[in-house]
Scaffold this active site. Structure first.
Site, PDB file in Angstrom:
ATOM      1  N   SER A  60       0.819  -1.220   0.000  1.00 23.82           N
ATOM      2  CA  SER A  60       0.000   0.000   0.000  1.00 23.82           C
ATOM      3  C   SER A  60       0.849   1.265   0.000  1.00 23.82           C
ATOM      4  CB  SER A  60      -0.854  -0.022   1.278  1.00 23.82           C
ATOM      5  OG  SER A  60      -1.352   1.258   1.563  1.00 23.82           O
ATOM      6  N   GLU A  99       0.261   3.649   1.737  1.00 18.94           N
ATOM      7  CA  GLU A  99       0.334   4.083   3.141  1.00 18.94           C
ATOM      8  C   GLU A  99       1.720   3.763   3.727  1.00 18.94           C
ATOM      9  OE1 GLU A  99      -2.266   5.751   4.588  1.00 18.94           O
ATOM     10  OE2 GLU A  99      -1.495   5.813   6.644  1.00 18.94           O
ATOM     11  N   TYR A 114      -1.485   0.713  10.610  1.00 17.38           N
ATOM     12  CA  TYR A 114      -1.755   0.061   9.325  1.00 17.38           C
ATOM     13  C   TYR A 114      -0.514   0.123   8.421  1.00 17.38           C
ATOM     14  CZ  TYR A 114      -3.555  -0.717   4.620  1.00 17.38           C
ATOM     15  OH  TYR A 114      -3.733  -1.183   3.346  1.00 17.38           O
TER      16      TYR A 114
END
Ligand code: F7E
Length: 322
Positions: A125, A127, A151
């Site tokens: 991801s 992120e 996360y």
């Protein structure tokens, strides 16, 4: 007939990927977690289901994963299962790490023991980049990873352990580093679908206000359908490698909200209020992906523009809210 095994099959990406692979003639297998309300659990898989097989399973249950992989002997494994909500990862950090970090290790071990000739895709991801941005304003495969959420940290472990298993055990294991991707099937607690659903409810007189968190972060939003095509290409590349999947355009949450409300003939400033419960302890302020490597290797181009994506979501909610 090729066989695919998908964790997270009942999610947005799992459902689009299943449809795509079934269209290519695959037999598709996947796992869903046990849930006390099973009625809607497979609603995203409500399409032509011949050659689709759904089993109970969980990324935290290593022995169950190995048993299934031994039985199915897939050619391709897509690990899309995760606790995927960034703000909620602050509420359940350990669960997030067990699923998104150790869960990757569990399925890699099962893969290595049960079907090491298969190819493995990990849903990494954007992120993971956290607060890092290259001087030209983009994130790419070489950008430093400085995650800013439980996360993001859990996804960095998954990304790294895929590299380690690729090199140590000569496995065909790859990472797709996907920037935000949306669709009408996106969970309605992610910001795009929350804004579209909320704006349509206001338009139809069902609601008077929409509560949001930080409207000044920027995201690179694409369409999940375009991104699952990229997953299949990345997995089937002749050498295992990592690729960023992104549109290269970025919009703030405020710009996205303004676009949606304006399309409905409304002024968002009259309806949107900030509720601090939607703020994150640490925010990722800016994402814009450079997917040159993906585009030049596979000639991949997204079919959806930002506007076409948002328009499809608006149309969906206009048709589905009475
Ligand atoms: O937030 C802001 C929020 O939850 C986007 C996941 O798929 O993409 C996703 O993670 C932005 C953030 O997505 C609300 O603070 C404002 O800046 O839609 P989101 P995300 O956190 O970027 C990455 C690539 C993943 O891998 C993740 O799995 O919108 N925001 N107000 C809000 N966000 C939410 N959810 N709700 C609000 O009320």
């Amino acid at each position: 007939m090729k066989k695919a095994f998908i964790t997270g099959i009942s999610g947005q990406d799992g459902s689009y990927l299943s449809e795509y692979l079934l269209g290519l003639g695959y037999e598709v297998h996947g796992i869903v977690r046990r849930n006390s309300i099973p009625e809607h659990q497979q609603s995203r898989l409500d399409f032509h289901r011949k050659n689709l097989h759904v089993n109970y399973g969980d990324l935290t249950d290593a022995s169950g994963l190995e048993r299934l992989l031994k039985k199915i002997q897939p050619d391709e494994i897509y690990n899309l299962g995760a606790q995927s909500h960034v703000r909620i990862s602050y509420d359940v950090p350990q669960y997030t790490a067990q699923t998104n970090a150790l869960g990757v290790l569990n399925i890699l071990e099962a893969y290595r023991n049960a079907c090491p000739e298969a190819k493995f895709y990990q849903a990494s991801s954007s992120e993971m980049f956290g607060s890092s941005v290259d001087p030209d304003g983009f994130q790419r495969e070489t950008t430093r990873m400085t995650p800013v959420s439980p996360y993001g940290c859990s996804k960095v472990f998954g990304y790294n352990i895929v590299h380690n298993y690729r090199n140590a055990f000569k496995l065909h294991a790859v990472n797709g580093i996907l920037f935000n991707h949306e669709s009408p099937r996106r969970g309605s607690n992610f910001v795009t679908n929350k804004v579209v659903k909320g704006a349509v409810q206001i338009k139809k007189g069902k609601s008077k206000v929409l509560e949001l968190g930080n409207m000044d972060s920027y995201r690179d939003w694409g369409h999940s359908k375009d991104y699952v095509r990229a997953m299949h290409l990345i997995l089937n590349h002749h050498t295992p490698d990592d690729f960023v999947v992104a549109t290269g355009q970025t919009h703030s949450v405020r710009e996205m909200t303004d676009y949606v409300f304006s399309k409905l003939g409304l002024d968002y400033k009259e309806f949107v209020v900030q509720n601090p419960i939607y703020l994150r302890p640490e925010e990722l302020p800016y994402l814009r992906g450079d997917s040159t490597k993906l585009r030049s290797t596979f000639n991949w181009v997204p079919e959806y523009t930002f506007e076409a994506l948002m328009d499809e979501m608006i149309e969906f909610w206009m048709d589905n809210i009475n």
